[in-house]
Design a protein around this motif. Structure first.
Motif: not given
Length: 253
Positions: A27-29, A62-73, A161-164
């Motif tokens: 994710n853009p980080d 590579w899979i682009e995911l927000p953090w919370a969704r990435a934990l679930l996946e 929030q999902s993004t910074r």
């Protein structure tokens, strides 16, 4: 003839059987994961993961995911590798963890107005002054933040929030007083947003825990993580991890 045909079929099937592709979250980080001008996923975590997995004979998807969704996946086994994760008991239920990767401190960042109003030195001062704090959903920020959450009234007031990007914009517009963020990531993002003079780091180090690569227990055997750690150790001995860090070092004031 039949033996020759069987050998031919076996040779044809072997590449597919031996193929190793691992899904890795990004994710853009910056400076940990980002897109370069060519549209490739790069960064400290991206380059380390790609190199270590290549040494193991694996390719990366590579899979682009927000953090919370990435934990679930990761928990569901639909994501193999999640870089930049803190090792926590609730995550060890569904994830293996690599050896630590280079540490980045999480700091409390605040608007210039908040800094002028409150010369904060500790996290436990935030509830007393009514500091309007923003964080990312399901991100672990270490023990000091966990202690802060024990104040239930203040915990309910924290904006998640999902993004910074959303959080920085809320600070800039006066809707939040500050945000917890990685020291290096914040330096890059605030400069890009031209907010580096309006939002500054406080003296509060929220955490300096070591982040790791998390591997889904549903998708990856523990022996795979051990081999990944061996690749990391070899990269450290070669000085490669240090060179990768230097490649993406944020600009200094």
């Amino acid at each position: 003839m039949w033996r020759a045909l069987a050998a031919l079929l076996l040779a044809w099937a072997m590449p597919a059987a031996l193929a190793c592709e691992r899904t890795v979250r990004w994710n853009p980080d910056p400076p940990f994961t980002l897109l370069n001008a060519a549209g490739e996923v790069v960064g400290i975590d991206a380059d380390i993961a790609r190199e270590a997995l290549q040494r193991m004979g694996c390719t990366v998807r590579w899979i682009e995911l927000p953090w919370a969704r990435a934990l679930l996946e990761l928990e569901a086994g639909r994501l193999d590798v999640l870089p930049g994760a803190f090792k926590r008991p609730e995550r060890e239920v569904y994830a293996w963890f690599s050896d630590p990767r280079p540490t980045a401190r999480n700091l409390l960042f605040a608007s210039q107005e908040a800094l002028a109003k409150w010369p904060l030195k500790r996290m436990d001062e935030l509830p007393r002054v009514g500091f309007r704090l923003g964080v990312q959903i399901n991100v672990a920020y270490g023990k000091a933040y966990d202690e802060l959450l024990k104040d239930e009234a203040y915990a309910r007031s924290i904006t998640r929030q999902s993004t910074r990007l959303n959080l920085w914009q809320m600070v800039a517009s006066g809707r939040l007083d500050g945000v917890i963020a990685s020291e290096d990531t914040a330096a890059i993002e605030l400069a890009e947003l031209k907010l580096d003079q309006r939002i500054r780091a406080t003296a509060i180090v929220v955490s300096d825990d070591a982040a790791r690569f998390a591997f889904s227990k549903r998708a990856v055997e523990e022996s795979f993580v051990q081999r990944f750690n061996q690749a990391l150790a070899q990269m450290r001995r070669e000085g490669l991890i240090r060179r990768i860090q230097q490649r993406y070092a944020p600009p200094q004031d």
